[in-house]
Design a protein around this motif. Structure first.
Motif, PDB file in Angstrom:
ATOM      1  N   PRO A 151      18.129  27.054   9.910  1.00  0.00           N
ATOM      2  CA  PRO A 151      19.355  27.585  10.437  1.00  0.00           C
ATOM      3  C   PRO A 151      20.771  26.595  10.478  1.00  0.00           C
ATOM      4  N   LYS A 152      20.240  25.312  10.659  1.00  0.00           N
ATOM      5  CA  LYS A 152      21.685  24.615  10.706  1.00  0.00           C
ATOM      6  C   LYS A 152      22.050  24.152   9.564  1.00  0.00           C
ATOM      7  N   CYS A 153      21.066  23.815   8.635  1.00  0.00           N
ATOM      8  CA  CYS A 153      21.373  23.049   7.471  1.00  0.00           C
ATOM      9  C   CYS A 153      21.333  23.910   6.110  1.00  0.00           C
ATOM     10  N   SER A 154      20.642  24.872   6.317  1.00  0.00           N
ATOM     11  CA  SER A 154      20.434  25.936   5.270  1.00  0.00           C
ATOM     12  C   SER A 154      19.537  25.450   4.021  1.00  0.00           C
ATOM     13  N   HIS A 155      18.656  24.353   4.560  1.00  0.00           N
ATOM     14  CA  HIS A 155      17.849  24.156   3.352  1.00  0.00           C
ATOM     15  C   HIS A 155      16.754  25.031   3.438  1.00  0.00           C
ATOM     16  N   ALA A 156      16.135  25.198   2.292  1.00  0.00           N
ATOM     17  CA  ALA A 156      15.091  26.139   2.086  1.00  0.00           C
ATOM     18  C   ALA A 156      13.738  25.684   1.782  1.00  0.00           C
ATOM     19  N   PHE A 157      12.839  26.370   2.174  1.00  0.00           N
ATOM     20  CA  PHE A 157      11.457  25.501   1.812  1.00  0.00           C
ATOM     21  C   PHE A 157      10.508  26.907   1.868  1.00  0.00           C
ATOM     22  N   HIS A 158       9.368  26.607   1.217  1.00  0.00           N
ATOM     23  CA  HIS A 158       8.475  27.615   0.902  1.00  0.00           C
ATOM     24  C   HIS A 158       8.093  27.724   2.504  1.00  0.00           C
ATOM     25  N   ILE A 159       7.493  29.048   2.659  1.00  0.00           N
ATOM     26  CA  ILE A 159       7.033  29.286   4.188  1.00  0.00           C
ATOM     27  C   ILE A 159       6.019  28.377   4.538  1.00  0.00           C
ATOM     28  N   HIS A 160       5.041  28.577   3.679  1.00  0.00           N
ATOM     29  CA  HIS A 160       3.882  27.597   4.176  1.00  0.00           C
ATOM     30  C   HIS A 160       4.234  26.280   4.250  1.00  0.00           C
ATOM     31  N   CYS A 161       5.102  25.583   3.565  1.00  0.00           N
ATOM     32  CA  CYS A 161       5.172  24.223   3.555  1.00  0.00           C
ATOM     33  C   CYS A 161       6.200  24.017   4.803  1.00  0.00           C
ATOM     34  N   ILE A 162       7.036  24.643   4.987  1.00  0.00           N
ATOM     35  CA  ILE A 162       7.880  24.307   6.059  1.00  0.00           C
ATOM     36  C   ILE A 162       7.157  24.696   7.516  1.00  0.00           C
ATOM     37  N   ASP A 163       6.510  25.980   7.706  1.00  0.00           N
ATOM     38  CA  ASP A 163       5.768  26.028   8.555  1.00  0.00           C
ATOM     39  C   ASP A 163       4.704  25.032   9.164  1.00  0.00           C
ATOM     40  N   MET A 179      14.481  17.498   5.373  1.00  0.00           N
ATOM     41  CA  MET A 179      15.361  16.914   4.703  1.00  0.00           C
ATOM     42  C   MET A 179      16.555  16.033   5.130  1.00  0.00           C
ATOM     43  N   CYS A 180      16.938  16.780   6.247  1.00  0.00           N
ATOM     44  CA  CYS A 180      18.171  16.101   6.890  1.00  0.00           C
ATOM     45  C   CYS A 180      18.111  16.374   8.341  1.00  0.00           C
ATOM     46  N   ARG A 181      16.876  16.372   8.742  1.00  0.00           N
ATOM     47  CA  ARG A 181      16.568  15.866  10.046  1.00  0.00           C
ATOM     48  C   ARG A 181      17.570  16.702  11.219  1.00  0.00           C
ATOM     49  N   ALA A 182      18.163  17.827  10.744  1.00  0.00           N
ATOM     50  CA  ALA A 182      18.878  18.532  11.672  1.00  0.00           C
ATOM     51  C   ALA A 182      17.864  19.341  12.458  1.00  0.00           C
ATOM     52  N   PRO A 183      18.283  19.449  13.783  1.00  0.00           N
ATOM     53  CA  PRO A 183      17.292  20.030  14.704  1.00  0.00           C
ATOM     54  C   PRO A 183      17.193  21.485  14.552  1.00  0.00           C
ATOM     55  N   ILE A 184      15.977  22.063  14.488  1.00  0.00           N
ATOM     56  CA  ILE A 184      15.897  23.577  14.404  1.00  0.00           C
ATOM     57  C   ILE A 184      16.357  24.196  15.474  1.00  0.00           C
ATOM     58  N   VAL A 185      16.049  23.764  16.778  1.00  0.00           N
ATOM     59  CA  VAL A 185      16.317  24.366  17.966  1.00  0.00           C
ATOM     60  C   VAL A 185      17.456  23.331  18.570  1.00  0.00           C
ATOM     61  N   LYS A 186      18.189  23.870  19.573  1.00  0.00           N
ATOM     62  CA  LYS A 186      19.184  23.083  20.130  1.00  0.00           C
ATOM     63  C   LYS A 186      18.529  21.772  21.123  1.00  0.00           C
ATOM     64  N   ASN A 187      19.381  20.936  20.968  1.00  0.00           N
ATOM     65  CA  ASN A 187      18.837  19.658  21.908  1.00  0.00           C
ATOM     66  C   ASN A 187      17.957  20.045  23.069  1.00  0.00           C
ATOM     67  N   THR A 188      18.747  20.809  23.680  1.00  0.00           N
ATOM     68  CA  THR A 188      18.286  21.079  25.081  1.00  0.00           C
ATOM     69  C   THR A 188      16.762  21.742  25.212  1.00  0.00           C
ATOM     70  N   VAL A 189      16.304  22.157  24.190  1.00  0.00           N
ATOM     71  CA  VAL A 189      15.086  22.666  24.149  1.00  0.00           C
ATOM     72  C   VAL A 189      13.887  21.641  23.577  1.00  0.00           C
ATOM     73  N   LEU A 190      14.838  20.498  23.248  1.00  0.00           N
ATOM     74  CA  LEU A 190      13.837  19.644  22.713  1.00  0.00           C
ATOM     75  C   LEU A 190      13.257  18.795  23.857  1.00  0.00           C
ATOM     76  N   THR A 191      13.022  19.257  25.112  1.00  0.00           N
ATOM     77  CA  THR A 191      12.463  18.487  26.015  1.00  0.00           C
ATOM     78  C   THR A 191      10.853  18.702  25.985  1.00  0.00           C
ATOM     79  N   PRO A 192      10.181  18.031  26.500  1.00  0.00           N
ATOM     80  CA  PRO A 192       8.730  18.473  26.292  1.00  0.00           C
ATOM     81  C   PRO A 192       8.503  20.045  26.559  1.00  0.00           C
ATOM     82  N   LEU A 193       7.861  20.958  25.820  1.00  0.00           N
ATOM     83  CA  LEU A 193       7.625  21.856  25.970  1.00  0.00           C
ATOM     84  C   LEU A 193       7.318  22.373  27.314  1.00  0.00           C
ATOM     85  N   PRO A 194       8.284  23.256  27.893  1.00  0.00           N
ATOM     86  CA  PRO A 194       8.189  23.292  29.279  1.00  0.00           C
ATOM     87  C   PRO A 194       7.524  24.559  29.489  1.00  0.00           C
ATOM     88  N   GLU A 195       6.864  24.719  30.856  1.00  0.00           N
ATOM     89  CA  GLU A 195       6.542  26.025  31.398  1.00  0.00           C
ATOM     90  C   GLU A 195       7.845  26.811  31.367  1.00  0.00           C
TER      91      GLU A 195
END
Ligand SMILES: O=C(O)CCC(=O)C(=O)O
Ligand SMILES: [Fe+2]
Length: 817
Positions: free
Chosen positions: A182-194, A205-221
Motif C-alpha cells: 500500500p505505501k510504497c507500491s512495490h509489487a511481489f508475487h503473492i506467495h513470495c510477499i505473503d 524492498m523499502c521497509r515501508a510499514p504495511i500497517v500504520k505504526n500504531t498497530v505495530l505494537t505487539p499483536l494486542p488482544e
C-alpha cells in the motif's frame, strides 16, 4: 537347549530383581508386586501380610485376596519423576514469559553501537522463529496480509514499479497476479510477499510499514477501548503519511564504491565524520546508516553494486556474463575461499573497486566522483543494500555487525538533485570538487536526477544474487528497465581528452571507398585491374571499404540478422547457457566490459568460432544452419578479397591464401547488440579498437553507429544492410609490413533503435606464424617493422586484454621503425 537358555535368563532376573526383596535380610519385610510374578517360588515373604489392600477400582482386576502394595522404591521413583517434571514446566514457563519480556524490552531500548547495524527492523506482531538464523521476527496476521491489494501485472502500465519480484528475483509475467504494497507500491508475487509478511511487517524492498505504526505494537488482544472513530485499527492498511519512514529519513544508506578521494569527507572507521566538513554537510542529508565490513567484503559489494569484475577475469574487455556458484549459507570467511580470481582482481587494485573517475558532460551532465548521494531512496536502497550485503556475505539478515577496526565501508551515495526535486524529495546539494571534474566539457550546473527506477537499475546491474550466483546484467536487460532515462555511472565512457571527439564527420563529406566485388571476380581484365587498384587505395588510405555486389544472397543476410536478433531475444537464463568463462571459449555470450577502466559498454555480444571448426549456440532454432551458411559465404568472400588485396600489394594473388593457410584459416563470428541508450552521448558501444584478423566483414541492420578514424577524424559509416563494410585487421598490417594498416573504429549507440552488427573476422590459421611478407621488406627503405608471432597467440593476447586502441599491435612493432 531353548528351555535351558530361558531358565538361565529367568534365574538372572530373579537374582537381579528379587534378591533385595525376597531374602530374609529385607528390612521392609515386604515384596513388590512384581516380585510375586517373577519369584513367587523363592520369595520368603507372604504378600498378604505386607500392605493393606487398596480400595481402588484399579485393583478390581487383581486376583482376589491379593491386594496391591506400593513399596518405598516405587514411591521414591515416582516422586523424583514428578519433581523433575515440575522443574521442567517451571523452566519452560520462565523462559517463555520472563525471557520473552526481557528481549522485547531490549528491543525497545535504543540500539547500542554494537547492534545498530543489525537488521532487526521489525517491531512487533506475532513472532516467527527462524531456526537457522536464530532470529525472531514479527509478522502480520493473515487477515491483514490478505487484505493487501492484489492486481494483475501489465508490462508498461506503470502501476507496478519494476518488472520483477524482489523476493525471488524472477520477472513478472504479463497478467501475473501480484500483491501491491500500500505505501510504497512495490509489487511481489503473492506467495513470495505473503511468506515474507508472515514474519515481517514491512516491505522487503523499502521497509515501508504495511500497517500504520500504531498497530505495530505487539499483536494486542482486540480491545474496543483504544479504537476511536477515525483511527486506523490494526486491520486497516495505512494509506496515509510516511509513518515509521521517519526512521528511514534519518538514514543515509551508503554503498561506497571505490577509493576515497581526497578532499571528500574524511572517513573514520568506514564512516565519514561530519564535523570537519560542514559545507558539504549542509548539503547532505544528515542521515547515515552504514554497513561496514572488512575490505574484502566491501570489495565484494563494490563488485555487486558496480557490476564489475567477472569471476574469471582475463582482463578481458568483453567480459562474459559470469556465474559464480556459491553456497548461500556459508559464513563470511569461508565465502571467499572459492573465488580467488575474483578476490585477486578485487584486492589487487583500487581501480577494481572504483567506478569511472568522472563523467564526461554532454547534453546532460551529472556530478559523479565515484560516489552518489541518495535522499529518500534511503529506504529502498538501504533495504536493498542490506539485503545485498547479507546475500553477499551469506550472512542472514540481522547477523551483520561492523567488524571492529575495519577501514572500508559499504555505502550507497546517490547523486542528489540540486534542481527541483522530484517525487516530493528534499533537494540535497552535492558540490563536486573541481578535481573530480576531469575535462573541461564537464558542466556542473546541471544535475543528474536519479529516479528510483534508475537507482534500482544500478542495483539490478549488480543483480548479483538470484539464487546462488553472481552475474552481470546484460545491456539488453538494463536497457529494457522501465523508466530508465539515464545511464548508470558504470556505463559512462570517459573519452580520452586527447582524442578530439568533436571531429565527427559524415561519410558524405568523406565517403568511404566502395568496391564492386562482381567486377573483381567476373569483370573484364580492365575492370578487374581497376578494382584491384581501388582496393589497394582503399586499403592504404582508409583501411576500410564498402563491398557491394558481393554475391552473398540478401535473403541469407536478412535471415542471419533475424537469427541474431532472435538469439538476443532469448531469455537471460537461456543465454546464460552460452556465457563462456574464458576469452577463447568457442561460444561466448556476454556484455562489453573494460577491466582496466571498470567501464561497461552499451553492448552485448555473441562470439562464436566458425572455422576451421564450426560452433553454434543451440538456440534459437535455425541459428546453427543459418550461421553456418552465412559464415561459409562470407569466408569465401573474404578469401576472394584477399586475393585482390594480395595483387594490390604486388604479391601473387594466391600469396596470402598459401602463406597464411587460409584453407584452415580462423574465422570468428562476433554479433554485436546495441540497444537504445537513454544517454547515448555518455555511453560507448564498442571503444576504439582494431580487429585482430586479416579482414573483417561487417553486416549492419540499417542503423548507424560505426565510426572509423580517418585522417584524425571520426567518420560516420553508412549502414546499408545489404552491403558489407570491410576493414583490415592487425594481421594484414603485419603481413603488409605496415603498407595496409588496420584502422581504429568504434561503435556508438543511439537513443532510438537497437543496432545489430554482425562481424566475421577472417584470419590465418591459428598456428600460422605471421610476419611481414618477405617480398615487401628490404634492408633499406622497407625494413621489417613487426616481429613475427603466431596468430593463435596474438588472438589470445588480443582477446585477453583490455580494448585499448591498437596497443596489442604496438607490442609487435619494432621500436626502431
Ligand atoms: O558494431 C560495429 O559497428 C563495430 C563492430 C566491431 O568493430 C567489431 O565487432 O569488431
Ligand atoms: Fe571491430
Amino acid at each position: 537347549m531353548g528351555l535351558h537358555h530361558r531358565k538361565l535368563i529367568d534365574d538372572e532376573i530373579k537374582a537381579a530383581f528379587c534378591a533385595p526383596f525376597c531374602l530374609k535380610e529385607n528390612a521392609a519385610g515386604s515384596c513388590p508386586r512384581l516380585c510375586l510374578d517373577i519369584c513367587s517360588d523363592i520369595c520368603l515373604f507372604p504378600y498378604e501380610d505386607l500392605i493393606p489392600p487398596p480400595a481402588s477400582a484399579s485393583n478390581l482386576d487383581d486376583q482376589p485376596g491379593k491386594p496391591q502394595k506400593f513399596s518405598p522404591f516405587w514411591i521414591a521413583t515416582v516422586t523424583v519423576f514428578a519433581a523433575a517434571f515440575l522443574v521442567l514446566c517451571c523452566y519452560l514457563i520462565y523462559s517463555k514469559y520472563y525471557l520473552g519480556r526481557q528481549s522485547s524490552r531490549r528491543r525497545r531500548q535504543p540500539q547500542t553501537e554494537e547492534t545498530q547495524d543489525d537488521f532487526l527492523d521489525e517491531d512487533s506482531g506475532s513472532m516467527v522463529d527462524h531456526p537457522i538464523w536464530y532470529i525472531r521476527t514479527v509478522g502480520l496476521r493473515q487477515s491483514i496480509i490478505s487484505s493487501i491489494t492484489v492486481c494483475k501485472y501489465k508490462r508498461g502500465e506503470g502501476l507496478v514499479e519494476g518488472a520483477e519480484c524482489s523476493v525471488c528475483l524472477n520477472e513478472f509475467e504479463e497478467d501475473e497476479t501480484v500483491r501491491l504494497l500500500p505505501k510504497c507500491s512495490h509489487a511481489f508475487h503473492i506467495h513470495c510477499i505473503d511468506t515474507w509478511l508472515r514474519s515481517h511487517t514491512n516491505c522487503p524492498m523499502c521497509r515501508a510499514p504495511i500497517v500504520k505504526n500504531t498497530v505495530l505494537t505487539p499483536l494486542p488482544e482486540p480491545t474496543a477501548i483504544h479504537s476511536t472513530p477515525g483511527e486506523e485499527t490494526p486491520g486497516e492498511i495505512s494509506q496515509s503519511s510516511r509513518g515509521s519512514d521517519s526512521e528511514l529519513d534519518s538514514e543515509v544508506c551508503e554503498a561506497r564504491i571505490g577509493v576515497e578521494e581526497e578532499g571528500e569527507l574524511p572517513v573514520v572507521n568506514g564512516e565519514k565524520t561530519r564535523e570537519n566538513s560542514n559545507d558539504e554537510l549542509n548539503d547532505i542529508q544528515p542521515m547515515r546508516r552504514s554497513v561496514s565490513m572488512d575490505s574484502l567484503s566491501a570489495s565484494r559489494i563494490s563488485v555487486a553494486v558496480g557490476n564489475v569484475v567477472p569471476a574469471e577475469s582475463h582482463g578481458n574487455s568483453d567480459s562474459q556474463l559470469v556465474k559464480v556458484n556459491e553456497s548461500k549459507t556459508r559464513i563470511v570467511p569461508k565465502r571467499f575461499e572459492g573465488n580467488s580470481n575474483l578476490l585477486r582482481s578485487l584486492a589487487s587494485s583500487s581501480k577494481g573497486r572504483s567506478l569511472t573517475n568522472g563523467p564526461v558532460s554532454m547534453k546532460r551532465s551529472f556530478s559523479w566522483n565515484g560516489k552518489f548521494f541518495l535522499r529518500n531512496y534511503g529506504g529502498p536502497w538501504y533495504a536493498r543494500a542490506r539485503w545485498l550485503v547479507s546475500r553477499c556475505l551469506g550472512a542472514p539478515r540481522g547477523l551483520l555487525r561492523r567488524p571492529t577496526g575495519c577501514k572500508l565501508a559499504l555505502g550507497v551515495y546517490v547523486a542528489q538533485p540540486r534542481t527541483k526535486p522530484r517525487c516530493n524529495q528534499t533537494a540535497v546539494k552535492y558540490k563536486p570538487r573541481a578535481a573530480n571534474i576531469p575535462y573541461k566539457a564537464q558542466s556542473v550546473n546541471e544535475s543528474w536526477v536519479p529516479k528510483q527506477s534508475h537507482l534500482l537499475t544500478i542495483l539490478k546491474t549488480s543483480k548479483a544474487f538470484p539464487a546462488l550466483q553472481y552475474k552481470m546484467i546484460s545491456i539488453k536487460q538494463l536497457a529494457e528497465t522501465p523508466g530508465l532515462d539515464s545511464i548508470p555511472p558504470t556505463y559512462v565512457f570517459t573519452r580520452n581528452p586527447n582524442d578530439d571527439d568533436q571531429l565527427v564527420s559524415d561519410d558524405l563529406e568523406h565517403p568511404i571507398p566502395v568496391i564492386d566485388f562482381s567486377l573483381l571476380t567476373s569483370g573484364t581484365p580492365d575492370q578487374r585491374s581497376k578494382v584491384v587498384h581501388d582496393l589497394g587505395f582503399a586499403c592504404q588510405d582508409w583501411g576500410f571499404f564498402m563491398v557491394i555486389n558481393h554475391g552473398v544472397p540478401e535473403s541469407l543476410m536478412k535471415a542471419m540478422r533475424e537469427a541474431c536478433e532472435e538469439f538476443f531475444s532469448l531469455t537471460e537464463e537461456e543465454k546464460q547457457e552460452f556465457a563462456g568463462k574464458h576469452a577463447l571459449d568457442p561460444i561466448r555470450w556476454g556484455t562489453g566490459f573494460n577491466t582496466s577502466a571498470n567501464v561497461l559498454f552499451w553492448r552485448d555480444f555473441l562470439k562464436v568460432f566458425a572455422h576451421p571448426k564450426f560452433y553454434s549456440p543451440s538456440k534459437p532454432s535455425g541459428f546453427r544452419e543459418i550461421s553456418l551458411e552465412y559464415t561459409k559465404r562470407t569466408r569465401n568472400l573474404a578469401r576472394e578479397l584477399l586475393k585482390g588485396i594480395s595483387t594490390s600489394l604486388a604479391l601473387e594473388d594466391g600469396y596470402m591464401e598459401k602463406a597464411l593457410n587460409l584453407e584452415t584459416g580462423f574465422q570468428h563470428l562476433a554479433v554485436n547488440f546495441y540497444p537504445p541508450c537513454p544517454q547515448p552521448e555518455l555511453a560507448m558501444g564498442l571503444p576504439p579498437h582494431s580487429d585482430h584478423g586479416l579482414l573483417t566483414l561487417l553486416m549492419q541492420n540499417g542503423i548507424c553507429g560505426l565510426q572509423i578514424q580517418h585522417k584524425g577524424k571520426w567518420v560516420n559509416v553508412n549502414s546499408s544492410p545489404n552491403a558489407f563494410v570491410v576493414n583490415l585487421g592487425d594481421q594484414m598490417e603485419v603481413l603488409s609490413n605496415g603498407k595496409h594498416k588496420s584502422v581504429l573504429h568504434r561503435a556508438t549507440v543511439n537513443e532510438k533503435a537497437t543496432r545489430i552488427s554482425v562481424a566475421t573476422v577472417c584470419g590465418p590459421s591459428l598456428d600460422t606464424v605471421v610476419c611481414p611478407a618477405p617480398a615487401l621488406v628490404d634492408h633499406e627503405n622497407n625494413k621489417p617493422a613487426y616481429t613475427a608471432m603466431k596468430y593463435g597467440e596474438y588472438l589470445e593476447l588480443q582477446q585477453g586484454t583490455t580494448i585499448d586502441g591498437k596497443s596489442n599491435l604496438d607490442r609487435l612493432r619494432f621500436l626502431a621503425i
